[in-house]
Motif scaffolding. Structure first.
Motif, PDB file in Angstrom:
ATOM      1  N   TYR A   1      -2.215  -7.370   5.057  1.00 50.08           N
ATOM      2  CA  TYR A   1      -3.522  -7.055   4.905  1.00 50.08           C
ATOM      3  C   TYR A   1      -4.075  -8.344   5.142  1.00 50.08           C
ATOM      4  O   TYR A   1      -4.043  -8.903   5.396  1.00 50.08           O
TER       5      TYR A   1
ATOM      6  N   LEU B   1       0.668  -1.258   0.632  1.00 54.62           N
ATOM      7  CA  LEU B   1       0.092   0.156  -0.039  1.00 54.62           C
ATOM      8  C   LEU B   1       0.534   1.383  -0.326  1.00 54.62           C
ATOM      9  O   LEU B   1       1.664   1.411   0.752  1.00 54.62           O
TER      10      LEU B   1
ATOM     11  N   TRP C   1     -10.233  -2.942  -1.848  1.00 57.01           N
ATOM     12  CA  TRP C   1      -9.896  -3.289  -0.804  1.00 57.01           C
ATOM     13  C   TRP C   1     -10.307  -4.766  -0.209  1.00 57.01           C
ATOM     14  O   TRP C   1      -9.838  -4.494   0.272  1.00 57.01           O
TER      15      TRP C   1
ATOM     16  N   CYS D   1      -4.031   1.272  -2.746  1.00 56.91           N
ATOM     17  CA  CYS D   1      -3.925   0.030  -3.481  1.00 56.91           C
ATOM     18  C   CYS D   1      -3.339  -0.781  -4.492  1.00 56.91           C
ATOM     19  O   CYS D   1      -3.733   0.770  -5.564  1.00 56.91           O
TER      20      CYS D   1
END
Length: 174
Positions: free
Chosen positions: A75, A64, A174, A166
Motif C-alpha cells: 500500500y 486487502l 484508506w 481494507c
C-alpha cells in the motif's frame, strides 16, 4: 536525481525529520499524525536533487480483500514532491521504484488519492467496485473513497468491479 530505498528502521532521526518536513510542506499542513504513522514501518523511496530531499513515497504492507480473496498488498502512502520541484519527474520516479517494490514482494499494490489521473498514467487501475473497511463492528461502507482507490495488480488480473475491503486503522482507513 538520486533514488534511495530504505526501511523505516534504517532511517536516521534526521532523515525522518526531513521526510516529515517535506510531507508537511507538500500537503500544506494537512498531513496529520495518523498520516505520518501510516507511512512508518514500510519501505521509503526517497528522491534527492543534490543533497536535498525532493520527493517521497512509502510502501507498507496491508491485507486487502478483493471480493472474497485476501491479498498481501503493498500500500503506497505519503507520496509527495516538494513544492517548486513538481513537474520534473520526481513523483514519477518514486512511483516507479514503488511499483518495483510491489511487483517484487506483493500480490497487489493499492493507494487512495484525490489525483487518480497521475497514477493512471503510470499504469495504476481505478477500482470501480464499492469500498469498505473491516471495522470492529463489522464491514462499513466507505463511499467517500469510491473513485479514489487505485490498484496495481501483480498476481494476475483482478475484477475491478468487486467490493474491496481494507483493514481498520486510526485516521484515514484508506
Amino acid at each position: 536525481m538520486m533514488l534511495v530505498v530504505r526501511p523505516t528502521d534504517e532511517l536516521s532521526g534526521e532523515t525522518l525529520a526531513e521526510i516529515r518536513s517535506l510531507l508537511d510542506d507538500a500537503f500544506g499542513g494537512e498531513f496529520d499524525e495518523h498520516d505520518w504513522e501510516h507511512c512508518l514501518g514500510g519501505q521509503h523511496v526517497l528522491a534527492y536533487s543534490g543533497d536535498r530531499l525532493v520527493a517521497h513515497a512509502c510502501v507498507v504492507e496491508r491485507t486487502l480483500r478483493c471480493g472474497d480473496v485476501p491479498l498481501r498488498t503493498g500500500y503506497v502512502e505519503a507520496v509527495a514532491v516538494r513544492p517548486g520541484e513538481q513537474g520534473h519527474g520526481h513523483g514519477r520516479a518514486v512511483m516507479a521504484a514503488s511499483a518495483t517494490l510491489i511487483e517484487d514482494g506483493y500480490e497487489m499494490g493499492a493507494l487512495c488519492t484525490g489525483k487518480p489521473a497521475f497514477y493512471e498514467r503510470l499504469g495504476w487501475k481505478l477500482w470501480r467496485g464499492p469500498s469498505y473497511v473491516d471495522a470492529a463492528d463489522g464491514l462499513r461502507a466507505t463511499p467517500e473513497e469510491d473513485g479514489a482507490i487505485l490498484v496495481l495488480p501483480v498476481a494476475g488480473p483482478a475484477d475491478l468491479t468487486e467490493p474491496i475491503v481494507c483493514d481498520w486503522r486510526e485516521g484515514d482507513v484508506w
